[in-house]
Write an enzyme that holds these catalytic residues in place. Structure first.
Site, mmCIF file in Angstrom:
data_model
loop_
_atom_site.group_PDB
_atom_site.id
_atom_site.type_symbol
_atom_site.label_atom_id
_atom_site.label_comp_id
_atom_site.label_asym_id
_atom_site.label_seq_id
_atom_site.Cartn_x
_atom_site.Cartn_y
_atom_site.Cartn_z
ATOM 1 N N HIS A 1 0.824 -1.277 -0.021
ATOM 2 C CA HIS A 1 0.015 -0.101 -0.003
ATOM 3 C C HIS A 1 0.779 1.247 -0.020
ATOM 4 O O HIS A 1 1.910 1.361 0.612
ATOM 5 C CB HIS A 1 -0.885 -0.045 1.147
ATOM 6 C CG HIS A 1 -2.078 1.037 1.047
ATOM 7 N ND1 HIS A 1 -3.229 0.676 0.367
ATOM 8 C CD2 HIS A 1 -2.018 2.381 1.634
ATOM 9 C CE1 HIS A 1 -4.024 1.610 0.752
ATOM 10 N NE2 HIS A 1 -3.562 2.899 1.257
ATOM 11 N N ASP B 1 -13.979 4.078 8.037
ATOM 12 C CA ASP B 1 -13.079 4.859 7.390
ATOM 13 C C ASP B 1 -13.651 5.790 6.253
ATOM 14 O O ASP B 1 -13.557 6.590 5.894
ATOM 15 C CB ASP B 1 -12.091 4.052 6.870
ATOM 16 C CG ASP B 1 -10.846 4.905 6.089
ATOM 17 O OD1 ASP B 1 -10.200 5.738 6.815
ATOM 18 O OD2 ASP B 1 -10.872 4.695 4.928
ATOM 19 N N ARG C 1 -12.569 14.078 7.366
ATOM 20 C CA ARG C 1 -11.512 14.527 7.421
ATOM 21 C C ARG C 1 -11.062 15.505 6.311
ATOM 22 O O ARG C 1 -10.498 16.544 6.481
ATOM 23 C CB ARG C 1 -10.325 13.506 7.630
ATOM 24 C CG ARG C 1 -10.528 12.651 8.892
ATOM 25 C CD ARG C 1 -9.725 11.438 8.719
ATOM 26 N NE ARG C 1 -8.364 11.598 8.693
ATOM 27 C CZ ARG C 1 -7.560 10.579 8.124
ATOM 28 N NH1 ARG C 1 -8.130 9.547 7.601
ATOM 29 N NH2 ARG C 1 -6.154 11.003 7.711
ATOM 30 N N SER D 1 -6.304 4.795 9.492
ATOM 31 C CA SER D 1 -7.136 4.589 8.184
ATOM 32 C C SER D 1 -6.518 3.426 7.197
ATOM 33 O O SER D 1 -7.073 2.676 6.724
ATOM 34 C CB SER D 1 -6.984 5.925 7.395
ATOM 35 O OG SER D 1 -7.531 5.847 6.150
ATOM 36 N N LYS E 1 -7.769 -0.897 6.640
ATOM 37 C CA LYS E 1 -8.192 -1.212 5.399
ATOM 38 C C LYS E 1 -7.267 -2.593 4.925
ATOM 39 O O LYS E 1 -7.866 -3.749 4.484
ATOM 40 C CB LYS E 1 -8.174 -0.411 4.382
ATOM 41 C CG LYS E 1 -9.209 0.863 4.476
ATOM 42 C CD LYS E 1 -8.998 1.898 3.352
ATOM 43 C CE LYS E 1 -8.104 2.815 3.749
ATOM 44 N NZ LYS E 1 -8.028 4.111 3.223
HETATM 45 N N1 URA Z 1 -4.574 7.002 2.398
HETATM 46 C C1 URA Z 1 -5.689 6.403 3.231
HETATM 47 O O1 URA Z 1 -6.267 5.374 2.866
HETATM 48 N N2 URA Z 1 -6.050 7.195 4.368
HETATM 49 C C2 URA Z 1 -5.367 8.232 4.652
HETATM 50 O O2 URA Z 1 -5.740 8.896 5.877
HETATM 51 C C3 URA Z 1 -4.660 8.684 3.797
HETATM 52 C C4 URA Z 1 -4.027 8.141 2.797
#
Ligand code: URA
Length: 433
Positions: free
Chosen positions: A82, A161, A168, A183, A187
């Site tokens: 990621h 999220d 946010r 966050s 995931k």
């Molecule tokens: N990518 C994400 O998935 N979440 C964040 O808070 C910032 C970048």
């Protein structure tokens, strides 16, 4: 329990308990806690931070807000990767076929682009026919059979999220280390990864503008991974200028193809090989990073890497012929050259501005509902360290839109031209394990 007391506690710099964090996440997800109270808590977290324990508990509360994916039917150690997000970041497109060609099962869940950052799912959809919505069975079946699959995140994965990120985004609370870390890690954990390699970007196109902040974010995510029994490595990489030479969608596919054919930009080659090598080590194919790195170089040299990209495209419904005939990819009508008004050396390129310019050309979304023009984007003809004369082409804007004055202005102003040659360039700053 009252949300008011939780906000007060965090505002005063105290640590929240697991129950308080769960109360907030559950209540915000089911709608019983309103946006204004959630926003107040996010701002308090932004200023007062969270301890390691709080951040790990926030992550788990978010994982438990929705469905989780069970990848136990996939044989072997499942590895995911990621990126924290950047401009011109096509590393996933390169590392999936690379790592998979060593036999590592890559089960990749990716997102779409928003604002100045692009998303891998959008980029792949610029390939005619490519499907990013796979059923669970198809996703698992492809990883078992071909060692790779990539899909968009399913609807009910970490719903907390989705709501929190949108909040946010409009309350200036995105760039908070515990909030980004929870966050991303929620995931990855909800999507079933056993091993996670994180590409944490640092610089003008990233959420973390300095290497120090990026390293802190990286360390926080590695800690979360460790506390939840996921092998995690974070690589802090450069995003002080766009990665590679192409920013957009179909043009980024072409650049990824080049790297897999053994050509392409050095920054992308180095970052992709580093990330894929750590995936190979975590996945158990190699004990040593150097050995994994050499094996991956050989996979590119032998043509196996590019064949694997063709296979990935084919098994997900796309036309694999685009790899050798890139003119089959969408092309824009207009190509506008942005020329330098100064002479000297490029000493900076504000990556966020280039991302915004590309978005204005149609390559990205201002809001989640916007449609992407896959053919739009920017080719960076000059990068940091390059010599320029007045009138030289700095970059070329690709678009189908008639009015590009604002995008042109932003792209031109993104370039900093100085009088001395800047010798960079570090592509990889740190690895945190
Ligand atoms: N990518 C994400 O998935 N979440 C964040 O808070 C910032 C970048």
């Amino acid at each position: 329990m009252r949300m008011y007391d939780i906000i007060t506690k965090k505002r005063n710099g105290e640590e929240l308990t697991r129950e308080e964090i769960q109360f907030f996440i559950n209540g915000y997800t089911d709608g019983s806690i309103p946006d204004y109270q959630a926003a107040a808590l996010l701002m308090a977290v932004y200023f007062k931070g969270m301890s390691k324990r709080e951040t790990a508990e926030l992550t788990m509360a978010m994982v438990n807000s929705g469905e989780t994916v069970d990848l136990s039917k996939i044989a072997g150690v499942k590895v995911d990767k990621h990126s924290t997000g950047g401009v011109g970041d096509k590393i996933s497109l390169i590392v999936i076929p690379l790592a998979a060609s060593l036999g590592i099962p890559v089960a990749k869940m990716s997102g779409r682009g928003l604002g100045h950052t692009g998303g891998t799912i959008d980029k792949l959809e610029s390939i005619p026919g490519f499907r990013t919505e796979l059923t669970r069975e198809e996703f698992i079946g492809n990883v078992n059979k071909y060692k790779m699959a990539i899909a968009g995140q399913s609807g009910n994965l970490v719903p907390a999220d989705k709501k929190l990120y949108a909040l946010r985004d409009v309350t200036a609370t995105v760039d908070s280390i515990p909030l980004i870390a929870s966050s991303i890690m929620s995931k990855k954990i909800a999507s079933g990864a056993e091993c996670i390699v994180l590409d944490v970007k640092a610089g003008s196109g990233a959420f973390m503008k300095s290497v120090e902040e990026a390293a802190e974010l990286a360390g926080t995510m590695v800690e979360i991974g460790k506390s939840l029994n996921r092998k995690t490595v974070a690589v802090v990489t450069d995003m002080s200028q766009p990665l590679g030479h192409e920013v957009g969608n179909s043009n980024e596919i072409i650049e990824a193809i080049d790297v897999l054919k053994g050509k392409g930009s050095e920054d992308e080659r180095q970052v992709a090989l580093t990330i894929a090598s750590y995936m190979a080590v975590l996945g158990g194919a190699f004990e040593e990073f150097e050995k994994a790195h050499s094996a991956l170089e050989e996979v590119i040299r032998s043509g196996k890497a590019i064949d694997n990209l063709k296979l990935l495209i084919q098994i997900q419904g796309g036309d694999p012929d685009v790899v050798d005939n890139t003119e089959k990819l969408p092309k824009a009508k207009y190509h506008i050259e942005v020329r330098s008004k100064k002479s000297g050396y490029v000493d900076s390129i504000d990556a966020e501005s280039i991302g915004i310019s590309a978005m204005l050309l149609g390559a990205g979304r201002k809001t989640k509902e916007d449609k992407i023009d896959f053919s739009a984007g920017i080719s960076m003809k000059k990068k940091v360290g390059d010599k320029v004369a007045v009138g030289d082409i700095l970059c070329v804007l690709h678009t189908n839109l008639g009015n590009t004055a604002e995008a042109e202005k932003i792209a031109l102003e993104a370039y900093g031209i100085g009088s001395t040659e800047k010798k960079i360039v570090k592509y990889i700053y740190e690895v945190i394990q």
